[in-house]
Scaffold this motif. Structure first.
Motif, PDB file in Angstrom:
ATOM      1  N   SER A 255      26.218 -10.108  28.326  1.00 45.52           N
ATOM      2  CA  SER A 255      24.636  -9.553  28.727  1.00 45.52           C
ATOM      3  C   SER A 255      23.685  -9.904  27.799  1.00 45.52           C
ATOM      4  O   SER A 255      23.759  -9.759  26.696  1.00 45.52           O
ATOM      5  CB  SER A 255      24.680  -8.036  29.384  1.00 45.52           C
ATOM      6  N   GLY A 256      22.378 -10.176  28.282  1.00 47.43           N
ATOM      7  CA  GLY A 256      21.261 -10.193  27.579  1.00 47.43           C
ATOM      8  C   GLY A 256      20.680 -11.814  27.440  1.00 47.43           C
ATOM      9  O   GLY A 256      19.682 -12.300  27.505  1.00 47.43           O
TER      10      GLY A 256
ATOM     11  N   VAL B   3      30.356 -20.341  18.602  1.00 48.73           N
ATOM     12  CA  VAL B   3      30.053 -19.293  18.343  1.00 48.73           C
ATOM     13  C   VAL B   3      30.717 -18.360  19.594  1.00 48.73           C
ATOM     14  O   VAL B   3      30.578 -18.498  20.672  1.00 48.73           O
ATOM     15  CB  VAL B   3      28.586 -18.624  18.590  1.00 48.73           C
ATOM     16  N   THR B   4      31.427 -17.327  19.192  1.00 50.52           N
ATOM     17  CA  THR B   4      31.930 -16.154  19.834  1.00 50.52           C
ATOM     18  C   THR B   4      31.231 -14.926  19.624  1.00 50.52           C
ATOM     19  O   THR B   4      30.825 -14.602  18.640  1.00 50.52           O
ATOM     20  CB  THR B   4      33.371 -15.844  19.849  1.00 50.52           C
ATOM     21  N   VAL B   5      30.887 -14.217  20.686  1.00 49.86           N
ATOM     22  CA  VAL B   5      30.524 -12.893  20.619  1.00 49.86           C
ATOM     23  C   VAL B   5      31.111 -11.838  21.603  1.00 49.86           C
ATOM     24  O   VAL B   5      31.341 -12.257  22.629  1.00 49.86           O
ATOM     25  CB  VAL B   5      28.859 -12.949  20.997  1.00 49.86           C
ATOM     26  N   ALA B   6      31.303 -10.678  21.237  1.00 51.16           N
ATOM     27  CA  ALA B   6      32.250  -9.876  22.014  1.00 51.16           C
ATOM     28  C   ALA B   6      31.673  -8.439  21.611  1.00 51.16           C
ATOM     29  O   ALA B   6      31.347  -7.977  20.663  1.00 51.16           O
ATOM     30  CB  ALA B   6      33.715  -9.974  21.537  1.00 51.16           C
ATOM     31  N   ARG B   7      31.764  -7.562  22.663  1.00 50.20           N
ATOM     32  CA  ARG B   7      31.860  -6.094  22.540  1.00 50.20           C
ATOM     33  C   ARG B   7      33.009  -5.367  22.895  1.00 50.20           C
ATOM     34  O   ARG B   7      33.563  -5.653  23.749  1.00 50.20           O
ATOM     35  CB  ARG B   7      30.872  -5.450  23.707  1.00 50.20           C
TER      36      ARG B   7
ATOM     37  N   PHE C  40      40.805  -7.058  24.736  1.00 51.37           N
ATOM     38  CA  PHE C  40      40.289  -6.367  23.722  1.00 51.37           C
ATOM     39  C   PHE C  40      38.862  -5.864  24.035  1.00 51.37           C
ATOM     40  O   PHE C  40      38.232  -4.974  23.311  1.00 51.37           O
ATOM     41  CB  PHE C  40      40.224  -7.183  22.586  1.00 51.37           C
ATOM     42  N   HIS C  41      37.914  -6.683  24.850  1.00 50.60           N
ATOM     43  CA  HIS C  41      36.827  -6.394  24.859  1.00 50.60           C
ATOM     44  C   HIS C  41      36.237  -6.163  26.055  1.00 50.60           C
ATOM     45  O   HIS C  41      36.776  -6.244  27.428  1.00 50.60           O
ATOM     46  CB  HIS C  41      36.095  -7.912  24.797  1.00 50.60           C
ATOM     47  N   PHE C  42      35.019  -5.196  26.323  1.00 49.95           N
ATOM     48  CA  PHE C  42      34.259  -5.050  27.377  1.00 49.95           C
ATOM     49  C   PHE C  42      33.581  -6.358  27.871  1.00 49.95           C
ATOM     50  O   PHE C  42      33.613  -6.447  29.247  1.00 49.95           O
ATOM     51  CB  PHE C  42      33.024  -4.111  27.141  1.00 49.95           C
ATOM     52  N   GLU C  43      33.065  -7.266  27.158  1.00 51.93           N
ATOM     53  CA  GLU C  43      32.442  -8.525  27.564  1.00 51.93           C
ATOM     54  C   GLU C  43      32.695  -9.374  26.214  1.00 51.93           C
ATOM     55  O   GLU C  43      32.817  -8.974  25.380  1.00 51.93           O
ATOM     56  CB  GLU C  43      30.975  -8.442  27.654  1.00 51.93           C
ATOM     57  N   PHE C  44      32.742 -10.800  26.630  1.00 52.83           N
ATOM     58  CA  PHE C  44      33.160 -11.566  25.648  1.00 52.83           C
ATOM     59  C   PHE C  44      32.694 -13.153  26.096  1.00 52.83           C
ATOM     60  O   PHE C  44      32.693 -13.519  27.122  1.00 52.83           O
ATOM     61  CB  PHE C  44      34.513 -11.624  25.370  1.00 52.83           C
ATOM     62  N   THR C  45      32.220 -13.915  25.080  1.00 52.78           N
ATOM     63  CA  THR C  45      31.786 -15.238  25.592  1.00 52.78           C
ATOM     64  C   THR C  45      32.044 -16.014  24.203  1.00 52.78           C
ATOM     65  O   THR C  45      32.007 -15.724  23.250  1.00 52.78           O
ATOM     66  CB  THR C  45      30.460 -15.565  25.990  1.00 52.78           C
TER      67      THR C  45
END
Length: 232
Positions: A101-102, A122-126, A205-210
């Motif tokens: 999100s965002g 790049v990976t980003v996760a919550r 593991f995550h709520f959101e991940f990209t």
């Protein structure tokens, strides 16, 4: 056309703390679409160590409406001036898996030829907080795989407590990166990444991940006294 940027800067612990408390946001920075402001980590470092969260090493990963908006941020904004003293890449998105999100990313990304040039991932996760122990168990071997892989030019991780984690790597070629992902690299225990992805698919593991793959279009400054990309 929107552009992404990835920034690294070393600063004092006090300045780093101030930036983390009040990071750049779209309502305060004209032309900013979304930003994740984090502190650096050393890939594969022990869980309980000072290298796991480097307050004096700031990371900014951001999407901008235009390159001019990024230039204005670095020139005119007080936080931007801090990052202007560091190193950054300007990036064009080539491919995305997952979602986060965002960020404003079209489902129809224009295909970019990544052959014959370095590739940025790049990976980003919550994180789901209750899954952090599992994530560390499966994630640290992958961190070491990426950190020690002969195909990486630069690799690191970052964190924003309590839930945001990210990785960043520059690869000499797309082929070397995809071989690592699929477990085909000529390195010890090559399937660490593939095994971790199977475990994530079994129970996330995550709520959101990209995962985002980029072509770098400019490198500004130096990091640890080095530049990592060259253009003909």
């Amino acid at each position: 056309m929107s552009i992404f940027s990835y920034h690294l800067v070393k600063t004092s612990a006090l300045s780093g703390l101030k930036v983390m408390i009040a990071p750049p946001t779209p309502n305060r920075v004209p032309g900013l679409i979304h930003a994740e402001c984090m502190t650096g980590m050393v890939l594969g470092s022990p869980v309980f160590s000072f290298s796991r969260m480097l307050i004096g090493q700031l990371v900014l990963f951001a999407q901008w409406e235009s390159e001019a908006a990024l230039d204005r941020f670095l020139t005119n904004n007080n936080i931007g001036k801090i990052f202007a003293n560091g190193w950054h890449l300007r990036l064009i998105l080539a491919r995305q898996w997952g979602s986060f999100s965002g960020f404003d990313i079209s489902k129809d990304i224009t295909e970019i030829d990544l052959s014959g040039s370095p590739v940025v991932a790049v990976t980003v996760a919550r994180m789901k907080l209750l899954e952090v122990p599992r994530f560390i168990r499966w994630g640290r071997p992958v961190e070491k795989l990426v950190r020690d892989h002969p195909g990486t030019l630069l690799s690191l991780a970052s964190i924003r407590l309590p839930q945001t984690v990210s990785t960043f790597s520059i690869w000499r070629s797309q082929e070397e990166m995809t071989d690592m992902v699929r477990g085909h690299s000529d390195v010890p225990r090559p399937k660490r990444h593939a095994d971790a992805m199977k475990e994530r698919n079994r129970k996330d593991f995550h709520f959101e991940f990209t995962t985002l793959r980029f072509k770098a279009v400019a490198e500004i400054g130096e990091w640890n006294g080095k530049r990592y990309l060259t253009w003909d």
